[in-house]
Design an enzyme around this catalytic site. Structure first.
Site, mmCIF file in Angstrom:
data_model
loop_
_atom_site.group_PDB
_atom_site.id
_atom_site.type_symbol
_atom_site.label_atom_id
_atom_site.label_comp_id
_atom_site.label_asym_id
_atom_site.label_seq_id
_atom_site.Cartn_x
_atom_site.Cartn_y
_atom_site.Cartn_z
ATOM 1 N N HIS A 171 68.373 67.421 58.395
ATOM 2 C CA HIS A 171 68.301 67.066 56.966
ATOM 3 C C HIS A 171 66.918 66.623 56.494
ATOM 4 C CE1 HIS A 171 72.296 67.690 55.319
ATOM 5 N NE2 HIS A 171 72.766 67.431 56.530
ATOM 6 N N CYS A 185 71.792 72.786 56.440
ATOM 7 C CA CYS A 185 73.207 72.455 56.588
ATOM 8 C C CYS A 185 74.111 73.243 55.619
ATOM 9 C CB CYS A 185 73.372 70.936 56.447
ATOM 10 S SG CYS A 185 74.867 70.325 57.249
HETATM 11 N N1 GLN Z 1 80.107 70.857 54.541
HETATM 12 C C1 GLN Z 1 79.344 71.200 55.638
HETATM 13 C C2 GLN Z 1 79.788 70.642 56.974
HETATM 14 O O1 GLN Z 1 80.258 69.498 57.090
HETATM 15 C C3 GLN Z 1 77.913 70.850 55.319
HETATM 16 C C4 GLN Z 1 77.602 69.380 55.402
HETATM 17 C C5 GLN Z 1 76.170 69.067 55.108
HETATM 18 O O2 GLN Z 1 75.457 69.780 54.400
HETATM 19 N N2 GLN Z 1 75.751 67.942 55.640
HETATM 20 O O3 GLN Z 1 79.672 71.345 57.940
#
Ligand code: GLN
Length: 252
Positions: free
Chosen positions: A196, A95
């Protein structure tokens, strides 16, 4: 005894939704085969010794945390990390960490975050967040196709450039951008995904693929990872899949 070193980058900043679980899964499945495994935490200001690292991990983070670590990533560690990726070092990035290896991340209010630019892709955020359990299809090096279970929560939409392959196909969920049906990226031995912390604990094929790629680099291309029981991990995946397919949250 062969030593395997996992570099966990920015663990204090990029650490959403149990991403550390991925590092622990790598540890467990490598140590379970008798390797001497070390997890090295590397954050802002810490030096890196590229030769000593076998697998590099960057987790997910919020926009604010990505803004904190970006100078260190781009201006301090950047050259070394780019060389490691070109040299075929194994990276797993999730992510926010995935977004940071690309060219840029444009926040949904238009603010530009210059990223490392190690690999040809970019990310632009939209107001609607993609938050849901996911099912993907992954084709393994053997050609076998497996269903991968995950969880995504992001506003960024990622678009891959030339020479960058998608990591998986989306079956349920949104993946890279909710439009092209793909999830994540692979470039050489660097992987990115929006999935994740439970990605590796529930999908042992990916864990083993990363460990094998890292050991091939250390011990030679012909190296084959010994088989290790993965029935518990598969059971966890089957249970999660059954929840998702019945419209419930995967809960584990
Ligand atoms: N800030 C990024 C987004 O919302 C990554 C979020 C995350 O790592 N969950 O796209």
């Amino acid at each position: 005894m062969t030593k395997l070193v996992i570099g966990h980058f920015y663990p204090d900043l990029l650490n959403l939704y149990g991403d550390r679980g991925n590092v622990l899964a790598l540890y467990k499945r490598a140590a379970g085969r008798g390797f001497d495994v070390e997890i090295r935490q590397i954050s802002v200001g810490d030096e890196i010794n590229p030769e000593s690292l076998d697998i590099c991990f960057l987790g997910g983070g919020q926009d604010s945390e990505q803004n904190i670590m970006k100078d260190d990533l781009v201006n301090v560690k950047g050259r070394i990390i780019k060389d490691m990726i070109e040299d075929g070092k194994v990276f797993l990035t999730i992510c926010g960490g995935y977004q940071m290896l690309g060219k840029y991340y444009k926040e949904h209010d238009g603010k530009m975050l210059k990223c490392l630019g190690a690999i040809d892709y970019y990310t632009e955020a939209e107001k609607e967040r993609f938050i849901n359990d996911t099912i993907y299809e992954l084709e393994l090096p053997s050609g076998e196709k497996v269903r991968i279970v995950g969880f995504e929560n992001h506003s960024g939409r990622t678009y891959l450039g030339k020479g960058v392959e998608p990591f998986m196909k989306v079956i349920t969920g949104h993946g890279n951008n909710g439009r092209d049906g793909y999830e994540g990226m692979r470039y050489k031995n660097a992987f990115g995904t929006y999935s994740h912390g439970s990605l590796l604990p529930k999908n042992p094929e990916i864990t083993d693929m990363l460990i094998e790629l890292a050991l091939k680099k250390r011990l030679g291309e012909d190296y084959k990872l010994p088989v290790l029981d993965d029935s518990t991990e598969r059971k966890a995946r089957e249970l999660a899949l059954s929840y998702i397919e019945n419209g419930k949250e995967q809960m584990i």
